[in-house]
Write a protein that holds these residues in place. Structure first.
Motif, PDB file in Angstrom:
ATOM      1  N   ILE A 181      40.155  30.352  26.955  1.00 29.36           N
ATOM      2  CA  ILE A 181      39.710  31.552  27.665  1.00 29.36           C
ATOM      3  C   ILE A 181      40.916  32.258  28.274  1.00 29.36           C
ATOM      4  CG2 ILE A 181      39.304  30.326  29.849  1.00 29.36           C
ATOM      5  CD1 ILE A 181      36.856  32.143  30.291  1.00 29.36           C
ATOM      6  N   ASP A 182      40.837  33.580  28.380  1.00 30.96           N
ATOM      7  CA  ASP A 182      41.933  34.320  28.995  1.00 30.96           C
ATOM      8  C   ASP A 182      41.449  35.041  30.245  1.00 30.96           C
ATOM      9  OD1 ASP A 182      40.562  36.593  28.098  1.00 30.96           O
ATOM     10  OD2 ASP A 182      41.913  36.957  26.430  1.00 30.96           O
ATOM     11  N   ILE A 183      42.374  35.681  30.946  1.00 29.04           N
ATOM     12  CA  ILE A 183      42.052  36.342  32.217  1.00 29.04           C
ATOM     13  C   ILE A 183      41.032  37.454  32.012  1.00 29.04           C
ATOM     14  CG2 ILE A 183      42.965  37.636  34.171  1.00 29.04           C
ATOM     15  CD1 ILE A 183      43.853  34.753  34.176  1.00 29.04           C
ATOM     16  N   ASP A 184      41.186  38.231  30.951  1.00 30.62           N
ATOM     17  CA  ASP A 184      40.235  39.316  30.694  1.00 30.62           C
ATOM     18  C   ASP A 184      38.818  38.786  30.537  1.00 30.62           C
ATOM     19  OD1 ASP A 184      42.207  41.240  30.820  1.00 30.62           O
ATOM     20  OD2 ASP A 184      42.514  41.325  28.652  1.00 30.62           O
ATOM     21  N   ALA A 185      38.685  37.635  29.869  1.00 32.90           N
ATOM     22  CA  ALA A 185      37.356  37.045  29.688  1.00 32.90           C
ATOM     23  C   ALA A 185      36.777  36.577  31.017  1.00 32.90           C
ATOM     24  CB  ALA A 185      37.438  35.888  28.701  1.00 32.90           C
ATOM     25  N   VAL A 186      37.628  36.034  31.887  1.00 29.07           N
ATOM     26  CA  VAL A 186      37.181  35.629  33.224  1.00 29.07           C
ATOM     27  C   VAL A 186      36.632  36.828  33.980  1.00 29.07           C
ATOM     28  CG1 VAL A 186      37.978  34.838  35.487  1.00 29.07           C
ATOM     29  CG2 VAL A 186      38.686  33.619  33.420  1.00 29.07           C
ATOM     30  N   LEU A 187      37.383  37.911  33.976  1.00 29.42           N
ATOM     31  CA  LEU A 187      36.952  39.109  34.698  1.00 29.42           C
ATOM     32  C   LEU A 187      35.681  39.701  34.096  1.00 29.42           C
ATOM     33  CD1 LEU A 187      40.413  40.813  35.297  1.00 29.42           C
ATOM     34  CD2 LEU A 187      39.053  39.493  36.925  1.00 29.42           C
ATOM     35  N   LYS A 188      35.551  39.626  32.787  1.00 29.37           N
ATOM     36  CA  LYS A 188      34.355  40.131  32.126  1.00 29.37           C
ATOM     37  C   LYS A 188      33.131  39.328  32.534  1.00 29.37           C
ATOM     38  CE  LYS A 188      32.496  41.219  27.533  1.00 29.37           C
ATOM     39  NZ  LYS A 188      32.768  41.189  26.062  1.00 29.37           N
ATOM     40  N   GLU A 189      33.295  38.004  32.646  1.00 25.88           N
ATOM     41  CA  GLU A 189      32.177  37.153  33.063  1.00 25.88           C
ATOM     42  C   GLU A 189      31.725  37.482  34.481  1.00 25.88           C
ATOM     43  OE1 GLU A 189      30.417  35.110  31.383  1.00 25.88           O
ATOM     44  OE2 GLU A 189      31.591  34.895  29.541  1.00 25.88           O
ATOM     45  N   ILE A 190      32.684  37.784  35.343  1.00 27.78           N
ATOM     46  CA  ILE A 190      32.387  38.050  36.753  1.00 27.78           C
ATOM     47  C   ILE A 190      31.801  39.439  36.975  1.00 27.78           C
ATOM     48  CG2 ILE A 190      33.457  38.407  39.026  1.00 27.78           C
ATOM     49  CD1 ILE A 190      33.226  35.516  38.304  1.00 27.78           C
ATOM     50  N   LYS A 191      32.188  40.391  36.172  1.00 27.22           N
ATOM     51  CA  LYS A 191      31.898  41.811  36.426  1.00 27.22           C
ATOM     52  C   LYS A 191      30.432  42.092  36.737  1.00 27.22           C
ATOM     53  CE  LYS A 191      32.595  46.433  34.488  1.00 27.22           C
ATOM     54  NZ  LYS A 191      33.117  47.205  33.330  1.00 27.22           N
ATOM     55  N   GLY A 192      29.542  41.529  35.932  1.00 28.66           N
ATOM     56  CA  GLY A 192      28.118  41.814  36.115  1.00 28.66           C
ATOM     57  C   GLY A 192      27.523  41.231  37.384  1.00 28.66           C
ATOM     58  N   TYR A 193      28.209  40.271  37.991  1.00 29.30           N
ATOM     59  CA  TYR A 193      27.716  39.599  39.192  1.00 29.30           C
ATOM     60  C   TYR A 193      28.471  40.018  40.450  1.00 29.30           C
ATOM     61  CZ  TYR A 193      25.797  36.375  35.683  1.00 29.30           C
ATOM     62  OH  TYR A 193      25.134  35.829  34.617  1.00 29.30           O
ATOM     63  N   ALA A 194      29.537  40.792  40.278  1.00 33.53           N
ATOM     64  CA  ALA A 194      30.474  41.026  41.381  1.00 33.53           C
ATOM     65  C   ALA A 194      29.821  41.663  42.604  1.00 33.53           C
ATOM     66  CB  ALA A 194      31.646  41.884  40.905  1.00 33.53           C
ATOM     67  N   SER A 195      28.979  42.664  42.393  1.00 30.10           N
ATOM     68  CA  SER A 195      28.377  43.356  43.544  1.00 30.10           C
ATOM     69  C   SER A 195      27.459  42.417  44.318  1.00 30.10           C
ATOM     70  CB  SER A 195      27.614  44.598  43.081  1.00 30.10           C
ATOM     71  OG  SER A 195      26.595  44.257  42.152  1.00 30.10           O
ATOM     72  N   PHE A 196      26.759  41.535  43.612  1.00 32.43           N
ATOM     73  CA  PHE A 196      25.901  40.553  44.269  1.00 32.43           C
ATOM     74  C   PHE A 196      26.740  39.501  44.994  1.00 32.43           C
ATOM     75  CE2 PHE A 196      23.891  36.317  43.883  1.00 32.43           C
ATOM     76  CZ  PHE A 196      22.806  36.503  44.740  1.00 32.43           C
ATOM     77  N   LEU A 197      27.757  38.974  44.306  1.00 33.02           N
ATOM     78  CA  LEU A 197      28.593  37.934  44.886  1.00 33.02           C
ATOM     79  C   LEU A 197      29.372  38.429  46.098  1.00 33.02           C
ATOM     80  CD1 LEU A 197      30.008  36.347  41.605  1.00 33.02           C
ATOM     81  CD2 LEU A 197      28.280  35.359  43.124  1.00 33.02           C
ATOM     82  N   LYS A 198      29.601  39.719  46.159  1.00 34.75           N
ATOM     83  CA  LYS A 198      30.376  40.280  47.263  1.00 34.75           C
ATOM     84  C   LYS A 198      29.727  39.976  48.610  1.00 34.75           C
ATOM     85  CE  LYS A 198      33.644  43.129  48.832  1.00 34.75           C
ATOM     86  NZ  LYS A 198      35.105  42.901  48.663  1.00 34.75           N
ATOM     87  N   PHE A 199      28.392  39.995  48.643  1.00 31.72           N
ATOM     88  CA  PHE A 199      27.710  39.720  49.915  1.00 31.72           C
ATOM     89  C   PHE A 199      26.987  38.377  49.920  1.00 31.72           C
ATOM     90  CE2 PHE A 199      24.333  41.795  47.445  1.00 31.72           C
ATOM     91  CZ  PHE A 199      23.241  41.010  47.719  1.00 31.72           C
ATOM     92  N   ALA A 200      26.780  37.786  48.722  1.00 31.02           N
ATOM     93  CA  ALA A 200      25.967  36.573  48.653  1.00 31.02           C
ATOM     94  C   ALA A 200      26.778  35.292  48.583  1.00 31.02           C
ATOM     95  CB  ALA A 200      25.036  36.638  47.440  1.00 31.02           C
ATOM     96  N   GLY A 201      28.047  35.378  48.230  1.00 35.43           N
ATOM     97  CA  GLY A 201      28.827  34.148  48.065  1.00 35.43           C
ATOM     98  C   GLY A 201      30.215  34.408  47.540  1.00 35.43           C
ATOM     99  N   GLY A 202      30.447  34.060  46.277  1.00 39.20           N
ATOM    100  CA  GLY A 202      31.773  34.255  45.711  1.00 39.20           C
ATOM    101  C   GLY A 202      31.967  33.433  44.456  1.00 39.20           C
ATOM    102  N   VAL A 203      33.224  33.120  44.173  1.00 41.27           N
ATOM    103  CA  VAL A 203      33.614  32.421  42.949  1.00 41.27           C
ATOM    104  C   VAL A 203      34.307  31.116  43.321  1.00 41.27           C
ATOM    105  CG1 VAL A 203      35.050  32.524  40.872  1.00 41.27           C
ATOM    106  CG2 VAL A 203      33.866  34.578  41.688  1.00 41.27           C
ATOM    107  N   THR A 204      34.013  30.051  42.577  1.00 41.96           N
ATOM    108  CA  THR A 204      34.652  28.756  42.800  1.00 41.96           C
ATOM    109  C   THR A 204      35.270  28.259  41.505  1.00 41.96           C
ATOM    110  OG1 THR A 204      33.088  28.146  44.560  1.00 41.96           O
ATOM    111  CG2 THR A 204      34.273  26.355  43.476  1.00 41.96           C
ATOM    112  N   PHE A 205      36.483  27.732  41.607  1.00 44.07           N
ATOM    113  CA  PHE A 205      37.123  27.035  40.489  1.00 44.07           C
ATOM    114  C   PHE A 205      37.000  25.547  40.741  1.00 44.07           C
ATOM    115  CE2 PHE A 205      38.968  31.216  40.168  1.00 44.07           C
ATOM    116  CZ  PHE A 205      39.058  31.420  38.795  1.00 44.07           C
ATOM    117  N   SER A 206      36.332  24.867  39.807  1.00 48.71           N
ATOM    118  CA  SER A 206      36.091  23.440  39.926  1.00 48.71           C
ATOM    119  C   SER A 206      36.461  22.779  38.611  1.00 48.71           C
ATOM    120  CB  SER A 206      34.618  23.207  40.313  1.00 48.71           C
ATOM    121  OG  SER A 206      34.361  21.851  40.566  1.00 48.71           O
TER     122      SER A 206
END
Length: 259
Positions: free
Chosen positions: A66-91
């Motif tokens: 996976i590359d950085i662009d793919a990471v950002l693409k995965e997040i994009k659709g959830y970003a507005s929700f995650l902004k107030f509901a939680g966030g992103v975790t690397f595990s």
């Protein structure tokens, strides 16, 4: 010198740090940091924890490239929700096995979406990164499996001291940190050892946001069977709610928030 497949892939990741190996993703995780999280489970881990519920993450090259662009693409659709509901975790696995890629990805998410970013780690490999690497992370979730070095080694196949050194580094960096402690019957549930752990965590001071006491479970045992691996803890029971709460009370008695 012969280079193993894992070492070859590790070298490739370091040369091309905008690419990494991803085991899986989860878009609505509620136990991997504050609020609702989008979790990237990275491949690769040097630990061999007896109770690991994702042994299929151990080998780096088992993951999806996976590359950085793919990471950002995965997040994009959830970003507005995650902004107030939680966030992103690397595990993982262990995300610091792929420190260059994870650091770049975390910073890209922070720059593009301004999201809360957390790191779930054992801290064992922290000497491979400089202090600035942690700037992209709002929270570190540090897994400390045991406070006794010998029992820690028996549980994980690795030494305890690098993890404790990592904790002290988080103190120096004033990095907000959560401690995660798995309560395993016959392994990490002795009162005196939990008290020693609680004393140590309390000594880390006000960087500690909370302690999460996680009861051992058997949910990952089937993966060991699927991989043809012996699961040595298959006969262990899950701690009772009262036992788990008693462990939390030990941490609370040291002035810590424990959940």
């Amino acid at each position: 010198m012969t280079i193993s497949m894992n070492e070859t892939h590790l070298q490739d990741v370091h040369k091309h740090s905008s690419h990494g190996f991803l085991h899986s993703m989860e878009s609505g995780a509620a136990v991997d940091g504050p609020g609702m999280r989008f979790v990237f489970f990275m491949s690769g881990c040097l630990f061999r924890c007896l109770y690991c519920h994702n042994p299929d993450t151990w080998k780096l090259h088992n993951g999806t490239y996976i590359d950085i662009d793919a990471v950002l693409k995965e997040i994009k659709g959830y970003a507005s929700f995650l902004k107030f509901a939680g966030g992103v975790t690397f595990s993982g696995g262990e995300p610091m096995m792929q420190a260059e890629f994870v650091g770049e990805a975390a910073q890209a998410i922070k720059d593009r979406f301004g999201l809360h970013v957390a790191l779930d780690t054992q801290g064992y490999l922290h000497t491979n990164v400089d202090d600035a690497w942690f700037d992209a992370f709002d929270l570190v979730m540090l897994d400390i499996k045991h406070i006794d070095p010998d029992k820690y080694k028996a549980l994980t196949a690795q030494a305890l001291q690098p993890t404790l050194d990592f904790a002290q580094r988080m103190v120096r960096l004033k990095q907000k940190t959560r401690i995660r402690y798995v309560l395993v019957p016959e392994w990490s549930d002795a009162q005196d050892e939990i008290e020693r752990m609680a004393d140590y965590v309390a000594s880390l001071g006000d960087i500690i946001e909370m302690v999460e006491v996680l009861p051992f479970h058997q949910l990952g045992s089937s993966k060991w069977d699927q991989l043809g691996m012996e699961y040595k803890l298959k006969d262990l029971r899950t701690p009772s709610p009262s036992e788990t709460e008693a462990a939390r009370e030990i941490f609370r008695s040291r002035g810590l928030i424990a959940t």
